[in-house]
Design a protein around this motif. Structure first.
Motif, mmCIF file in Angstrom:
data_model
loop_
_atom_site.group_PDB
_atom_site.id
_atom_site.type_symbol
_atom_site.label_atom_id
_atom_site.label_comp_id
_atom_site.label_asym_id
_atom_site.label_seq_id
_atom_site.Cartn_x
_atom_site.Cartn_y
_atom_site.Cartn_z
ATOM 1 N N HIS A 82 21.754 85.182 40.058
ATOM 2 C CA HIS A 82 20.981 83.685 41.276
ATOM 3 C C HIS A 82 23.165 82.950 41.970
ATOM 4 O O HIS A 82 23.509 82.687 40.824
ATOM 5 C CB HIS A 82 20.277 83.468 40.746
ATOM 6 C CG HIS A 82 19.576 82.499 42.621
ATOM 7 N ND1 HIS A 82 20.459 81.275 43.070
ATOM 8 C CD2 HIS A 82 18.800 83.294 43.035
ATOM 9 C CE1 HIS A 82 19.228 81.672 44.379
ATOM 10 N NE2 HIS A 82 18.032 82.701 44.558
ATOM 11 N N PRO A 83 23.068 82.965 42.827
ATOM 12 C CA PRO A 83 24.442 82.671 43.453
ATOM 13 C C PRO A 83 23.753 80.864 43.644
ATOM 14 O O PRO A 83 24.925 80.135 43.262
ATOM 15 C CB PRO A 83 24.882 83.114 44.869
ATOM 16 C CG PRO A 83 23.358 83.607 45.204
ATOM 17 C CD PRO A 83 22.725 84.182 43.751
ATOM 18 N N ASN A 84 23.120 80.779 43.296
ATOM 19 C CA ASN A 84 23.018 79.448 43.600
ATOM 20 C C ASN A 84 21.614 78.776 42.489
ATOM 21 O O ASN A 84 20.412 77.757 42.164
ATOM 22 C CB ASN A 84 21.030 78.908 44.819
ATOM 23 C CG ASN A 84 22.166 78.896 46.241
ATOM 24 O OD1 ASN A 84 23.613 78.940 46.404
ATOM 25 N ND2 ASN A 84 21.695 79.652 46.961
ATOM 26 N N ALA A 85 21.952 79.007 41.307
ATOM 27 C CA ALA A 85 21.953 78.994 39.651
ATOM 28 C C ALA A 85 22.076 77.716 38.431
ATOM 29 O O ALA A 85 22.119 77.638 37.718
ATOM 30 C CB ALA A 85 21.487 79.940 39.264
ATOM 31 N N ALA A 86 22.752 76.584 40.051
ATOM 32 C CA ALA A 86 24.032 75.431 39.142
ATOM 33 C C ALA A 86 22.982 74.301 39.125
ATOM 34 O O ALA A 86 23.101 73.916 37.545
ATOM 35 C CB ALA A 86 24.837 74.641 40.490
ATOM 36 N N HIS A 87 22.053 74.096 38.773
ATOM 37 C CA HIS A 87 20.826 73.711 38.558
ATOM 38 C C HIS A 87 19.922 74.063 37.414
ATOM 39 O O HIS A 87 18.601 73.361 36.488
ATOM 40 C CB HIS A 87 19.978 72.739 39.079
ATOM 41 C CG HIS A 87 20.588 72.053 40.400
ATOM 42 N ND1 HIS A 87 21.061 70.797 39.213
ATOM 43 C CD2 HIS A 87 20.664 72.407 41.429
ATOM 44 C CE1 HIS A 87 22.265 70.818 41.262
ATOM 45 N NE2 HIS A 87 21.805 71.519 42.127
ATOM 46 N N TYR A 88 20.110 75.251 36.930
ATOM 47 C CA TYR A 88 19.137 75.910 35.859
ATOM 48 C C TYR A 88 20.026 76.693 34.399
ATOM 49 O O TYR A 88 21.511 76.395 34.546
ATOM 50 C CB TYR A 88 18.738 77.522 36.517
ATOM 51 C CG TYR A 88 17.578 77.466 37.884
ATOM 52 C CD1 TYR A 88 16.381 76.954 37.420
ATOM 53 C CD2 TYR A 88 18.059 77.082 38.755
ATOM 54 C CE1 TYR A 88 15.341 76.859 38.754
ATOM 55 C CE2 TYR A 88 17.417 76.799 40.048
ATOM 56 C CZ TYR A 88 16.103 76.332 39.565
ATOM 57 O OH TYR A 88 14.857 76.276 40.599
ATOM 58 N N LYS A 89 19.037 76.702 33.241
ATOM 59 C CA LYS A 89 20.335 76.996 32.153
ATOM 60 C C LYS A 89 19.651 78.468 32.040
ATOM 61 O O LYS A 89 18.352 78.034 31.660
ATOM 62 C CB LYS A 89 19.694 76.071 31.219
ATOM 63 C CG LYS A 89 20.098 74.574 31.096
ATOM 64 C CD LYS A 89 20.099 73.979 29.379
ATOM 65 C CE LYS A 89 20.839 72.842 29.086
ATOM 66 N NZ LYS A 89 21.157 72.158 28.729
ATOM 67 N N ILE A 90 20.984 79.199 31.914
ATOM 68 C CA ILE A 90 20.442 80.606 32.479
ATOM 69 C C ILE A 90 20.920 81.615 30.837
ATOM 70 O O ILE A 90 21.833 80.569 30.299
ATOM 71 C CB ILE A 90 21.520 81.258 33.093
ATOM 72 C CG1 ILE A 90 20.712 81.019 35.016
ATOM 73 C CG2 ILE A 90 20.934 83.175 33.106
ATOM 74 C CD1 ILE A 90 19.806 81.467 35.668
ATOM 75 N N THR A 91 20.134 82.147 30.021
ATOM 76 C CA THR A 91 20.704 82.646 28.840
ATOM 77 C C THR A 91 20.610 83.750 28.857
ATOM 78 O O THR A 91 19.289 85.014 30.072
ATOM 79 C CB THR A 91 19.917 82.329 27.506
ATOM 80 O OG1 THR A 91 18.203 82.131 27.839
ATOM 81 C CG2 THR A 91 19.749 80.554 27.618
ATOM 82 N N GLY A 92 20.980 84.877 28.463
ATOM 83 C CA GLY A 92 20.770 85.671 28.218
ATOM 84 C C GLY A 92 22.207 87.042 29.265
ATOM 85 O O GLY A 92 22.318 85.792 30.206
ATOM 86 N N ASP A 93 22.269 88.421 28.665
ATOM 87 C CA ASP A 93 23.073 88.670 30.318
ATOM 88 C C ASP A 93 22.639 90.179 30.511
ATOM 89 O O ASP A 93 23.419 90.597 31.366
ATOM 90 C CB ASP A 93 24.918 88.571 30.283
ATOM 91 C CG ASP A 93 24.703 89.683 28.449
ATOM 92 O OD1 ASP A 93 24.066 89.870 27.986
ATOM 93 O OD2 ASP A 93 25.741 89.810 28.630
ATOM 94 N N ASN A 94 21.634 90.429 30.096
ATOM 95 C CA ASN A 94 20.306 92.033 30.633
ATOM 96 C C ASN A 94 20.624 91.686 31.798
ATOM 97 O O ASN A 94 19.276 91.216 31.612
ATOM 98 C CB ASN A 94 20.583 92.314 29.452
ATOM 99 C CG ASN A 94 20.130 93.326 29.719
ATOM 100 O OD1 ASN A 94 20.369 94.151 30.496
ATOM 101 N ND2 ASN A 94 19.618 94.641 28.732
ATOM 102 N N TYR A 95 20.697 92.629 32.917
ATOM 103 C CA TYR A 95 20.037 92.361 34.207
ATOM 104 C C TYR A 95 19.077 93.390 34.367
ATOM 105 O O TYR A 95 17.993 93.446 35.175
ATOM 106 C CB TYR A 95 20.824 91.565 35.599
ATOM 107 C CG TYR A 95 21.679 90.894 35.272
ATOM 108 C CD1 TYR A 95 21.130 89.635 35.102
ATOM 109 C CD2 TYR A 95 22.997 90.226 35.362
ATOM 110 C CE1 TYR A 95 21.292 88.289 34.334
ATOM 111 C CE2 TYR A 95 23.412 89.029 34.891
ATOM 112 C CZ TYR A 95 23.446 87.553 34.777
ATOM 113 O OH TYR A 95 23.854 86.802 34.766
ATOM 114 N N ASP A 96 19.032 94.411 33.714
ATOM 115 C CA ASP A 96 18.237 95.789 33.831
ATOM 116 C C ASP A 96 17.330 95.265 33.612
ATOM 117 O O ASP A 96 16.854 94.249 32.930
ATOM 118 C CB ASP A 96 18.397 96.612 32.540
ATOM 119 C CG ASP A 96 20.098 96.918 32.606
ATOM 120 O OD1 ASP A 96 20.977 96.687 33.438
ATOM 121 O OD2 ASP A 96 20.868 97.937 31.688
#
Length: 147
Positions: A131-145
């Motif tokens: 997501h291009p506006n995810a600056a305020h989120y902690k994103i984990t994982g890199d599998n987008y399937d």
């Protein structure tokens, strides 16, 4: 019918008559046949003379090669109509959360030999992007399937 025609192959159970030799006064019946492997028929053809004048001889022993269903059809919605190799007919669509890839439309390719799986091609899993506006989120994982 011509022994090379599809109508003749259908009428003779997939056999192609290779030679006919009939002796004098009908005392010698010499029809020989083999299964037409070029159009996907297997077996050993057997030819039997007719019992009544003017009737066709009897032929049996050939059967069409039959494809098996794939063990893994994940990503595909399939409707199997005919699995015989020469008249193979399977409808294929991409399942939910799968899309038609750019290389090929969804389809089933017939098996290469009797009792082997046919092949499904043309669908790929939907893949999300970050997501291009995810600056305020902690994103984990890199599998987008998705699936």
């Amino acid at each position: 019918a011509d022994s090379g025609s599809s109508a003749f192959r259908k009428a003779t159970g997939g056999a192609t008559v290779r030679s006919i030799a009939v002796g004098t006064a009908g005392r010698h019946f010499g029809v020989k046949a083999s299964c037409d492997t070029d159009v996907g028929y297997l077996g050993k053809a057997h030819v039997f003379p007719c019992d009544v004048h003017g009737q066709p001889f009897r032929i049996e022993g050939c059967r069409p090669a039959v494809c098996g269903s794939p063990l893994n059809s994940k990503g595909y919605d399939i409707t199997e109509k005919r699995l015989e190799k020469g008249i193979f007919d399977v409808d294929v669509k991409c399942a939910d959360k799968y899309y038609e890839n750019l290389e090929s439309a969804p389809k089933a390719e017939p098996c290469s030999s009797d009792d082997t799986e046919y092949k499904l091609i043309g669908c790929a899993p939907v893949k999300c992007t970050a997501h291009p506006n995810a600056a305020h989120y902690k994103i984990t994982g890199d599998n987008y399937d998705l699936p």
